[in-house]
Design an enzyme around this catalytic site. Structure first.
Site, short mmCIF file in Angstrom:
data_model
loop_
_atom_site.label_atom_id
_atom_site.label_comp_id
_atom_site.label_asym_id
_atom_site.label_seq_id
_atom_site.Cartn_x
_atom_site.Cartn_y
_atom_site.Cartn_z
N ARG A 143 0.82 -1.22 0.00
CA ARG A 143 0.00 0.00 0.00
C ARG A 143 0.85 1.27 0.00
NH1 ARG A 143 -5.32 -0.47 2.28
NH2 ARG A 143 -5.96 -2.61 2.02
N LYS B 228 -3.18 -18.70 6.99
CA LYS B 228 -3.98 -19.09 8.14
C LYS B 228 -4.44 -17.82 8.86
CE LYS B 228 -2.77 -21.14 12.55
NZ LYS B 228 -2.19 -20.13 13.37
N HIS C 220 1.39 -24.12 8.01
CA HIS C 220 2.84 -24.20 7.75
C HIS C 220 3.46 -25.45 8.40
CE1 HIS C 220 3.42 -22.25 11.70
NE2 HIS C 220 4.66 -22.69 11.65
N LYS D 179 6.85 -28.68 7.44
CA LYS D 179 8.02 -29.06 8.27
C LYS D 179 8.45 -30.47 7.89
CE LYS D 179 6.68 -26.30 12.31
NZ LYS D 179 7.73 -25.35 12.65
N GLU E 114 5.59 -23.73 23.94
CA GLU E 114 6.48 -22.62 23.58
C GLU E 114 6.89 -21.87 24.84
OE1 GLU E 114 5.18 -20.21 20.10
OE2 GLU E 114 3.50 -21.58 20.07
N ASP F 2 -5.70 -20.97 17.58
CA ASP F 2 -4.41 -20.63 16.99
C ASP F 2 -3.61 -21.89 16.63
OD1 ASP F 2 -2.35 -18.85 16.22
OD2 ASP F 2 -1.34 -19.10 18.15
N HIS G 4 -2.58 -26.80 13.46
CA HIS G 4 -1.36 -27.61 13.50
C HIS G 4 -1.53 -28.93 14.26
CE1 HIS G 4 -0.06 -23.83 12.06
NE2 HIS G 4 0.25 -23.28 13.20
N LYS H 231 1.66 -21.38 25.56
CA LYS H 231 2.67 -20.33 25.50
C LYS H 231 3.30 -20.22 26.88
CE LYS H 231 1.40 -18.31 21.43
NZ LYS H 231 2.21 -18.64 20.29
C1 BG6 Z 1 1.50 -20.00 14.35
C2 BG6 Z 1 0.79 -19.45 15.55
O1 BG6 Z 1 0.58 -20.56 13.44
O2 BG6 Z 1 2.41 -21.03 14.76
C3 BG6 Z 1 1.79 -18.93 16.58
O3 BG6 Z 1 -0.07 -18.40 15.15
C4 BG6 Z 1 2.79 -19.99 16.93
O4 BG6 Z 1 1.13 -18.49 17.75
C5 BG6 Z 1 3.41 -20.56 15.67
O5 BG6 Z 1 3.79 -19.42 17.76
C6 BG6 Z 1 4.31 -21.73 15.98
O6 BG6 Z 1 4.97 -22.09 14.81
P1 BG6 Z 1 6.43 -22.76 14.87
O7 BG6 Z 1 6.73 -23.09 13.45
O8 BG6 Z 1 7.33 -21.72 15.45
O9 BG6 Z 1 6.28 -23.94 15.76
#
Ligand code: BG6
Length: 484
Positions: free
Chosen positions: A45, A148, A178, A182, A216, A235, A240, A340
């Protein structure tokens, strides 16, 4: 090698693009995976010049590769990259952009559009692309990759689907998760289906339960607003974790073609039983982190302090119990947990085998673990005798195979997925039926949690799973497996 194409990046100056997409494309170029005439058009933009954009790219690569990249490839990469501003106050902006793509000969006419934008813009951009005849596949392929989340619940996912499917066929839509990019996740299918010794034990006769874990040490960071509208279950679990579950438990596909793999994943996700609404508290547990100490970071704030709203009931820790309704997995609990700000980061799939020995001295829990990150390995835990005079001294021994050796190449998940997009391989992307099945499972829990405003359990940042989460275990012999 993929066909010559033009990759159009919407949201090219955003974080994802800076950290993953542009460096990922550069790495693909370095690896010789981009066709000679391939172009990358970054749409933003802001009205910045081509020179400014090239400098930004330089910074992105410098941040990522710290000077360790090939300058010749850099020259080539820069030539592929074009910045195009579509100014928000220009009503003809999209038309001009389309004209450029259609008419300028430097752009190959196979178009891949990567929408790394706010979810509320997905449908609008697809409408505009269609209006400008950029999605029509008469002569060339046209693909759209959608970041996503695909919807925030079943209803919005269906609405988004209805909107974009007016213009796109399923084989043109690349819904990203994503984690599927992996390499350790790709390894699960190959390990399961190429090692026939696993097949006879991969069922409810031998397996006690499965745990799928993502922990995490990071907090929600600057994403407080996004996170508070989302929560851990939406999330991570909806996307995932359920994908990891599908790969671990699906039946063998007829072939390893993208379509056949998806068929089995969809079947599996649809066969998960909904959580009984009147017993949600026994099947799902949520919590929020409060301030505490994290290794390397020191003292960190609690979620509610970061949010500056102590009324939020949004979870940063979520654990649920599920059952798969098919003969292989009947009555076997599968636990999914994500958090988290725990004491350790790691993603792993742990399979606990049944303990059939009645003599307590000999009884032992065998585990098979797929460690996804940070370490990529597969290991089996057995009990062995400790050398020495004492016959009954036994200990757990790990039979571990590293799936990634030190010298193996590290490929970011996004690189794999962008290459898939350019090559037209949808096996690592989500089919709409997978997305719908996942939301159907998660929606009732979110609804229950959001209506139930009582104070959410708080765990101290930097500690391990809250003891209270154990309420979801089916029986007392089950416990969270720690670390990987
Ligand atoms: C994302 C989430 O899809 O995946 C995040 O929105 C998360 O909150 C992340 O931290 C984790 O991805 P990775 O590849 O770091 O395990």
């Amino acid at each position: 090698m993929a066909d010559n194409s033009t990759l159009v990046l919407f949201g090219a100056r955003g974080n994802l693009s800076r950290i993953k997409l542009i460096p990922g494309l550069f790495h693909l170029d370095e690896a010789g995976k981009l066709s000679d005439a391939m172009k990358i058009v970054s749409v933003g933009r802001q009205n910045i010049s081509q020179d400014e954009w090239e400098n930004e790219i330089k910074d992105m690569l410098e941040n990522k590769f710290k000077g360790h990249y090939d300058l010749k490839v850099f020259e080539r990469f820069i030539k592929r990259n074009i910045y195009h501003a579509t100014l928000p106050d220009d009503s003809n902006a999209f038309r001009n952009f389309a004209k450029l793509l259609h008419e300028d000969k430097q752009f190959p006419k196979n178009f891949a559009f990567f929408l790394s934008v706010r979810p509320s813009d997905f449908a609008k951009i697809v409408d505009q692309l269609a209006e400008e005849n950029l999605l029509d596949e008469d002569k060339y392929w046209r693909r759209v990759l959608i970041e996503k989340p695909f919807g925030t619940n079943l209803k919005s996912a269906v609405e988004l689907q209805e909107s974009i499917s007016k213009h796109l066929k399923e084989n043109q839509i690349y819904r990203i998760d994503h984690y599927l990019g992996k390499s350790a996740l790709q390894n699960i299918l190959w390990t399961r289906f190429t090692n026939s010794i696993l097949d006879p034990i991969w069922n409810n006769n031998h397996i006690d339960h499965i745990q799928i874990t993502n922990h995490e040490t990071l907090g929600v960071g600057e994403r407080t607003q996004f996170y508070d509208a989302t929560g851990a279950l939406r999330d991570m679990t909806q996307s995932h974790l359920l994908q990891m579950l599908a790969l671990t438990t699906m039946e063998k596909p007829k072939t390893f073609s993208p379509d056949d793999i998806r068929v089995e994943k969809i079947k599996l996700l649809k066969s998960i039983k909904p959580i009984p609404i009147n017993e949600i508290n026994k099947y799902a547990f949520r919590a929020q982190y409060k301030s505490g100490d994290i290794e390397k970071e020191g003292h960190v704030k609690g979620y509610l302090e970061e949010l500056e709203n102590n009324k939020s009931v949004v979870e940063t820790y979520a654990a649920i119990r599920l059952y798969i309704d098919n003969p292989r997995w009947k009555n076997i609990p599968v636990y999914l947990r994500t958090a988290k700000r725990l004491n350790q980061s790691g993603t792993f799939i742990s399979i606990k085998f049944k303990n059939k020995e009645t003599d307590q001295k000999l009884a032992f829990n065998n585990w098979l673990v797929f460690s996804i990150q940070p370490k990529e390995s597969t290991y089996f835990e057995i009990k062995t005798k400790i050398p020495g005079l004492n016959d009954s001294d036994l200990r757990a021994t790990r039979l571990e195979g590293m799936n990634r050796l030190e010298h193996d190449e590290k490929i970011d998940a996004y690189e794999t997925l962008m290459l898939d997009l350019l090559e037209g391989n949808q096996s690592r992307f989500l089919h709409i039926d997978e997305v719908k099945a996942a939301w159907s499972l998660i929606d009732p829990i979110i609804k229950y949690w959001s209506e139930n405003l009582e104070k959410v359990h708080q765990y101290t940042a930097g500690t391990s799973d809250p003891k209270e989460s154990e309420i979801i275990f089916e029986n007392k012999s089950q416990f969270w497996r720690k670390g990987n």
